[in-house]
Structure formats: structure tokens, C-alpha cells
Write a protein that holds these residues in place. Structure first.
Motif, mmCIF file in Angstrom:
data_model
loop_
_atom_site.group_PDB
_atom_site.id
_atom_site.type_symbol
_atom_site.label_atom_id
_atom_site.label_comp_id
_atom_site.label_asym_id
_atom_site.label_seq_id
_atom_site.Cartn_x
_atom_site.Cartn_y
_atom_site.Cartn_z
ATOM 1 N N GLY A 71 0.984 -1.054 -0.179
ATOM 2 C CA GLY A 71 -0.001 0.001 -0.322
ATOM 3 C C GLY A 71 1.049 1.196 -0.048
ATOM 4 N N ASP A 72 2.172 1.152 -0.124
ATOM 5 C CA ASP A 72 2.806 2.117 -0.671
ATOM 6 C C ASP A 72 2.927 2.935 -2.420
ATOM 7 O OD1 ASP A 72 5.317 4.163 -1.580
ATOM 8 O OD2 ASP A 72 6.793 2.988 -0.646
ATOM 9 N N GLY A 73 1.977 3.962 -2.225
ATOM 10 C CA GLY A 73 1.536 4.789 -3.320
ATOM 11 C C GLY A 73 3.374 4.956 -4.470
ATOM 12 N N ALA A 74 4.413 5.128 -2.974
ATOM 13 C CA ALA A 74 5.791 5.611 -4.905
ATOM 14 C C ALA A 74 6.194 4.026 -4.845
ATOM 15 C CB ALA A 74 6.483 5.547 -3.770
ATOM 16 N N ASP A 95 4.067 1.328 -6.008
ATOM 17 C CA ASP A 95 2.366 0.018 -6.255
ATOM 18 C C ASP A 95 2.983 -1.018 -7.530
ATOM 19 O OD1 ASP A 95 2.794 1.939 -7.850
ATOM 20 O OD2 ASP A 95 0.705 3.337 -6.872
ATOM 21 N N ILE A 96 1.619 -1.357 -7.590
ATOM 22 C CA ILE A 96 2.483 -2.171 -9.074
ATOM 23 C C ILE A 96 2.223 -1.029 -10.019
ATOM 24 C CG2 ILE A 96 -1.242 -1.899 -9.319
ATOM 25 C CD1 ILE A 96 1.627 -4.945 -10.051
ATOM 26 N N ASN A 97 1.910 0.308 -10.304
ATOM 27 C CA ASN A 97 2.184 1.266 -11.483
ATOM 28 C C ASN A 97 3.141 1.986 -11.649
ATOM 29 O OD1 ASN A 97 -0.778 2.086 -12.095
ATOM 30 N ND2 ASN A 97 -0.884 3.029 -10.066
ATOM 31 N N HIS A 98 4.131 1.449 -10.421
ATOM 32 C CA HIS A 98 5.954 1.863 -10.551
ATOM 33 C C HIS A 98 6.247 0.640 -11.165
ATOM 34 C CE1 HIS A 98 10.098 1.554 -9.257
ATOM 35 N NE2 HIS A 98 9.917 0.268 -8.540
ATOM 36 N N VAL A 134 7.502 11.603 -12.729
ATOM 37 C CA VAL A 134 7.318 10.585 -11.566
ATOM 38 C C VAL A 134 8.468 11.114 -11.284
ATOM 39 C CG1 VAL A 134 7.216 8.372 -11.309
ATOM 40 C CG2 VAL A 134 6.096 9.575 -13.614
ATOM 41 N N GLY A 135 9.346 10.931 -10.746
ATOM 42 C CA GLY A 135 10.502 10.645 -8.998
ATOM 43 C C GLY A 135 10.197 11.618 -8.932
ATOM 44 N N LEU A 136 9.771 12.856 -9.547
ATOM 45 C CA LEU A 136 9.625 14.011 -8.253
ATOM 46 C C LEU A 136 8.532 13.645 -7.951
ATOM 47 C CD1 LEU A 136 10.531 17.020 -8.414
ATOM 48 C CD2 LEU A 136 8.729 17.895 -9.675
ATOM 49 N N ALA A 137 7.648 13.210 -8.239
ATOM 50 C CA ALA A 137 6.485 12.790 -6.775
ATOM 51 C C ALA A 137 6.844 11.689 -5.999
ATOM 52 C CB ALA A 137 5.869 12.464 -8.387
ATOM 53 N N ARG A 138 7.488 10.913 -6.393
ATOM 54 C CA ARG A 138 7.715 9.431 -5.603
ATOM 55 C C ARG A 138 8.866 10.337 -4.282
ATOM 56 N NH1 ARG A 138 11.151 5.287 -8.274
ATOM 57 N NH2 ARG A 138 9.629 3.987 -6.890
ATOM 58 N N LEU A 139 9.942 11.023 -4.973
ATOM 59 C CA LEU A 139 10.439 11.559 -4.301
ATOM 60 C C LEU A 139 9.784 12.494 -2.724
ATOM 61 C CD1 LEU A 139 13.444 13.804 -2.628
ATOM 62 C CD2 LEU A 139 13.342 14.711 -5.027
ATOM 63 N N PHE A 140 9.201 13.323 -3.456
ATOM 64 C CA PHE A 140 8.242 14.007 -2.051
ATOM 65 C C PHE A 140 7.203 12.865 -1.129
ATOM 66 C CE2 PHE A 140 9.721 17.402 -4.544
ATOM 67 C CZ PHE A 140 10.730 18.334 -3.535
#
Lengths: 219, 219
Positions: free
Chosen positions: B24-27, B29-32, B137-143
């Protein structure tokens, strides 16, 4: 005492009050308050006539009671902040004739409270706070809060919500269209609207880049 | 059975295995995993000779054991993932002669494990995973990860670390220079390096914009 003297006298006191109420949330820390005050000063330079001490106090104390986005009493947080600010400032001998103006600017800053700002000071504080939700800093805060709340970055199959309703509780990226894109039209001052337009365009570009990477189109 | 047939047969099985291990970690998840596989396919189109089934399996199973950034055994996660992938794939009659290659590509993908990739498949999986740390996407995952960990967005007085050492545990923005800016030079394939350069430039622009807004220079 000149305006500048009273600002210099009150800023450290306000930082101290605000710091004691902070909850270790990186999206609403003391730097958020410093940025809101910096933006408010920029807006005052373009929109003459606001009382800077009222704006200063409201900027630093606007989040004195801060409830998470998913808290049931979220919409009352700004009214609770206004009440707490009034009590604390009165005890510190803040000019009593300015307390009503500070309290109104605080209660009216909030999106969810839906209280219309009736003074220039309230319009400036609301604009300054909303500017911090836009641009590069707003982008960082958006995904930071999503991480805290555990939502997904975006919808796997349809990141741009082309064929589904927007849902910014479930998908962080949806927040740009669901809420942030509406902020420029809601700004209360012309200077605020100009800055909001500039900063929204960064978010719109980001959203396009994000979807291209997400769907493999940027490869 | 052709390569494409075996990919079509295995992808849903791999999604099922990976999904069961997600936390359940959005950074992560299956989309990664879908994005890493999309990037790996783009890299394979430019770098001929990789076994696509090995790459597919390693992409979907590379985070089978995923420990948080601040976990003491973080550096062993990729070796644990490789072991778990081998066991699970063997039980499902995955081609046994390919198990070593999948396991190596998984163990070598990780930054913290510091295992050098010895095969083209391992180089492609490592590059594809690292591309997802860059760009929008990396920026979103970072924050997003910063919000999960509760670090600050940036240093209040010195967001660009002009007069202090970098500290990306304390300040999310520092991660761009402390780690992400080094990824292009560490990419294992020319195609990966080209994409990494493009995506890093977005992060560099973001960092400049962020600091301007943070310090009030953008007003």
C-alpha cells in the motif's frame, strides 16, 4: 512606533507562538508561514492600504489549529485558529483595536470554511496562503501530503481522468485539476491572480510530463 | 512458444505475485512495476540481445521484499527479493535455466546493495528502475516518500545547501543533488543514460524554481 518597528517587534513573538503549535508536518511547518508572509509582503507592495501588522499576525497564526484534510471538523479549523490567536495576542498586549481584523483574516483564509473575506488584509492573507499551494513548492507539498495520507500518485490506467470522475482523495495527481486549477480565478487581488496564473502553468506542464512518463509515451 | 507468447503468458502471473507482496505504498505500487517494465521494453528496443522473459520477471519481482529507506537491513532487500523470486518462479514452472539470470537481475538492481550487474538483462532492469526515480514521476515519488518519512521539504534558511553539507534524510529537496543528479553517470546502457539526462534536467529546473519561490525571489 512606526509600522516597521512594530513588525520587527512582533515577528519573533509570532514565530514563537506559531512554532509551539506546529505538529512536525513538513507541508505546514514554520517555513510555510515564512513563505506566506513573504508572499503577503509582495502583494502589499502592489495593493496599497493594508495594515501590515494585521497581515503579519494573521499570516503567522492562520494555521494555529491545523486539522488533517480528512478530519471531520476540518472546516472549523480556521475559526478555531482565529479564536486561539485572539486569546493569545490579547494576553501579549497586541493592539486591541486590531484583534477583530486579525481574527477575520484568519477565519476567512480557509478553503473549507467558505467565509468571504471582508477586508483587504483578509484578501491578502487568503491569496498568500493559496499561492503556497501552487508552483514548485505547491507541487512538493501536494505529493508530500499524499505520502502522509497514503493515497496513490495517480490512477494506473487513466492518470489524466479522461474517462472517469476526478478523485483527489484517491489520486494525488487529480488534485491539480480538481482544486489547484481553480485557485487563480478565486484569487482576491489582481497581483495574487497574476502570480497564481504563473504558478499554475508550472503545475499544468508537470501534469502533462507526468502522464507521458506514466504511460510510457516519454520513452 | 514464441517470446511474445511467453511474455503474454507470464505477465499476469507476475502481476499476481507482485501484487500480493505490495504494502500500500504509492511510490512502490503496481504502477511502479508497470512503468519499470515499460521503460525496460523501450531500452530493449535500443539495446538488442536481452532475454525479454528474464527482464519481464525481474521488473515485476524486483521489489518483492521492499524495506523502507531508513530500515537497517535495507541493503539486503534486493538479495531477499531475488531469493523469494527464485522460489516462487520455480514453484510455477518458470523455465529453470533462466532462474539464475532473473535472480541476478533482481539482486543487482538496488542502489544500496552495490552489486555490479553482470548481464545485459541486469543492466536494463537497473536502468529502468532508476529512470522511475527521475523526471516528473520521480519528483512526485521523492516528495511522497518524504511525506511518509516525515522529513522537511527543504532547509528553511538554505534550501540549495550553499553553506551546509547535503542532508537528504532531513531535507527532501537535497535528494536531487545528493543522489538523483548522480544517476545519469551511473546508467548501464547508452539509451538509459540519454533518458536519464533528459529527466534529470526537469528536476534541476524544478529545484531552481522551488528555491526562488521558497526564498521569495519569484514574487
Amino acid at each position: 512606533m512606526s509600522d516597521n518597528d512594530s513588525l520587527t517587534e512582533w515577528q519573533p513573538k509570532l514565530v514563537k507562538i506559531a512554532s509551539a503549535a506546529l505538529q512536525g508536518d513538513g507541508a505546514h511547518d514554520i517555513n510555510h508561514l515564512h513563505r506566506v508572509w513573504a508572499s503577503a509582503q509582495a502583494l502589499m507592495a502592489k495593493e496599497a492600504g493594508a495594515d501590515p501588522l494585521v497581515v503579519l499576525a494573521a499570516c503567522y497564526l492562520h494555521d494555529l489549529v491545523n486539522l488533517p484534510k480528512n478530519h471531520p471538523e476540518r472546516s472549523t479549523a480556521s475559526t478555531q485558529s482565529a479564536k486561539a490567536a485572539r486569546t493569545t495576542l490579547a494576553a501579549l498586549d497586541f493592539p486591541p483595536q486590531k484583534l477583530d481584523a486579525v481574527a477575520h483574516a484568519i477565519e476567512a483564509h480557509s478553503f473549507s470554511a467558505a467565509i468571504a473575506p471582508r477586508s483587504l488584509e483578509a484578501r491578502i492573507v487568503q491569496d498568500a496562503d493559496r499561492l503556497d499551494a501552487l508552483g514548485a513548492v505547491g507541487l512538493a507539498r501536494l505529493f508530500y501530503i499524499a505520502g502522509q495520507m497514503g493515497s496513490a500518485l495517480a490512477d494506473g490506467a487513466d492518470p489524466l481522468a479522461t474517462n472517469r470522475p476526478l478523485d483527489d482523495r484517491a489520486f494525488a495527481l487529480d488534485h491539480i485539476v480538481a482544486k489547484l486549477s481553480k485557485l487563480p480565478a478565486m484569487m482576491q487581488t489582481p497581483a495574487g491572480r497574476h502570480l497564481a496564473d504563473q504558478r499554475l502553468s508550472r503545475l499544468t506542464t508537470f501534469r502533462t510530463d507526468f502522464a507521458h512518463e506514466w504511460t510510457g509515451l516519454a520513452l
